[in-house]
Design an enzyme around this catalytic site. Structure first.
Site, PDB file in Angstrom:
ATOM      1  N   GLY A  44       0.800  -1.227   0.000  1.00  0.00           N
ATOM      2  CA  GLY A  44       0.000   0.000   0.000  1.00  0.00           C
ATOM      3  C   GLY A  44       0.826   1.269   0.000  1.00  0.00           C
ATOM      4  O   GLY A  44       0.281   2.361   0.027  1.00  0.00           O
ATOM      5  N   HIS A  45       2.138   1.188  -0.046  1.00  0.00           N
ATOM      6  CA  HIS A  45       3.005   2.384  -0.047  1.00  0.00           C
ATOM      7  C   HIS A  45       3.950   2.312  -1.234  1.00  0.00           C
ATOM      8  O   HIS A  45       5.131   2.018  -1.071  1.00  0.00           O
ATOM      9  CB  HIS A  45       3.810   2.474   1.253  1.00  0.00           C
ATOM     10  CG  HIS A  45       4.395   3.830   1.500  1.00  0.00           C
ATOM     11  ND1 HIS A  45       5.643   4.202   1.050  1.00  0.00           N
ATOM     12  CD2 HIS A  45       3.902   4.901   2.144  1.00  0.00           C
ATOM     13  CE1 HIS A  45       5.902   5.446   1.434  1.00  0.00           C
ATOM     14  NE2 HIS A  45       4.844   5.886   2.110  1.00  0.00           N
ATOM     15  N   PHE A  46       3.586   2.525  -2.332  1.00  0.00           N
ATOM     16  CA  PHE A  46       2.348   2.965  -2.963  1.00  0.00           C
ATOM     17  C   PHE A  46       1.988   1.935  -4.030  1.00  0.00           C
ATOM     18  O   PHE A  46       2.886   1.467  -4.732  1.00  0.00           O
ATOM     19  CB  PHE A  46       2.531   4.340  -3.610  1.00  0.00           C
ATOM     20  CG  PHE A  46       2.956   5.410  -2.638  1.00  0.00           C
ATOM     21  CD1 PHE A  46       2.040   5.971  -1.763  1.00  0.00           C
ATOM     22  CD2 PHE A  46       4.270   5.843  -2.586  1.00  0.00           C
ATOM     23  CE1 PHE A  46       2.427   6.972  -0.872  1.00  0.00           C
ATOM     24  CE2 PHE A  46       4.651   6.834  -1.695  1.00  0.00           C
ATOM     25  CZ  PHE A  46       3.736   7.403  -0.839  1.00  0.00           C
ATOM     26  N   VAL A  51       7.608   2.334  -2.640  1.00  0.00           N
ATOM     27  CA  VAL A  51       8.690   3.159  -2.117  1.00  0.00           C
ATOM     28  C   VAL A  51       8.797   2.884  -0.616  1.00  0.00           C
ATOM     29  O   VAL A  51       7.785   2.875   0.088  1.00  0.00           O
ATOM     30  CB  VAL A  51       8.408   4.665  -2.343  1.00  0.00           C
ATOM     31  CG1 VAL A  51       9.482   5.533  -1.728  1.00  0.00           C
ATOM     32  CG2 VAL A  51       8.266   4.968  -3.831  1.00  0.00           C
TER      33      VAL A  51
END
Length: 172
Positions: A44-46, A51
């Site tokens: 979820g990042h991203f 990242v």
């Protein structure tokens, strides 16, 4: 040191152990972590553009620093962050990158250690930071130096607020 040897020093365990290996070079710790892409902090990042979060880069540096306190940690101490200053992010860290960490203790006072650290990938700096830690033993700062770094929920962290005119709670 390999990961198992690092576990003999640091209290961290998977998934929060963020070092693959560390080498002590004089007064410096030189650590390494390869980002595989399946780490919890990338979920979820991203999406579509993974990242490594900056806070995770700071934690990598912190763990690398704490290897320098091996004797105190083996004696039962736990390192707690007391400050994180002058943090700069210069380049993103992505899956496939091998992060090289270099940290050193710049000074020590009682249970407190002050450090500088740099994270880089392929010789390019990703993150720099000044950090400090308190070496805590059993919920109390070691060496009888007060309770500046008392863990959350300890009696020291539940002290009542001062009753001065400067306290906003007293201006009702």
């Amino acid at each position: 040191m390999n990961k198992e040897e690092i576990k003999g020093i640091l209290p961290h365990r998977e998934p929060m152990l963020l070092l693959d290996e560390v080498e002590l070079k004089g007064d410096e710790a030189a650590g390494r972590l390869t980002i595989k892409g399946d780490e919890f902090f990338l979920q979820g990042h991203f999406p579509g553009n993974p990242v490594v979060p900056g806070v995770i880069q700071c934690e990598m540096l912190a763990q690398n620093c704490c290897v320098l306190f091996a004797d105190e940690l083996r004696a039962g101490g736990t390192p707690f962050y007391t400050s994180l200053d002058k943090v700069r992010f210069k380049r993103p860290v992505r899956p496939g990158d091998t992060v090289e960490l270099r940290c050193k203790v710049t000074r020590a006072r009682g249970p407190f250690r002050f450090c500088e650290g740099t994270a880089s990938v392929g010789g390019e700096v990703c993150c720099t930071a000044s950090m400090s830690f308190a070496l805590v033993d059993g919920g109390k700062v070691s060496a009888g130096q007060g309770s500046a770094a008392a863990p959350a929920g300890s009696p020291a962290s539940a002290a009542p607020a001062p009753t001065s005119a400067a306290n906003p709670e007293n201006r009702r």
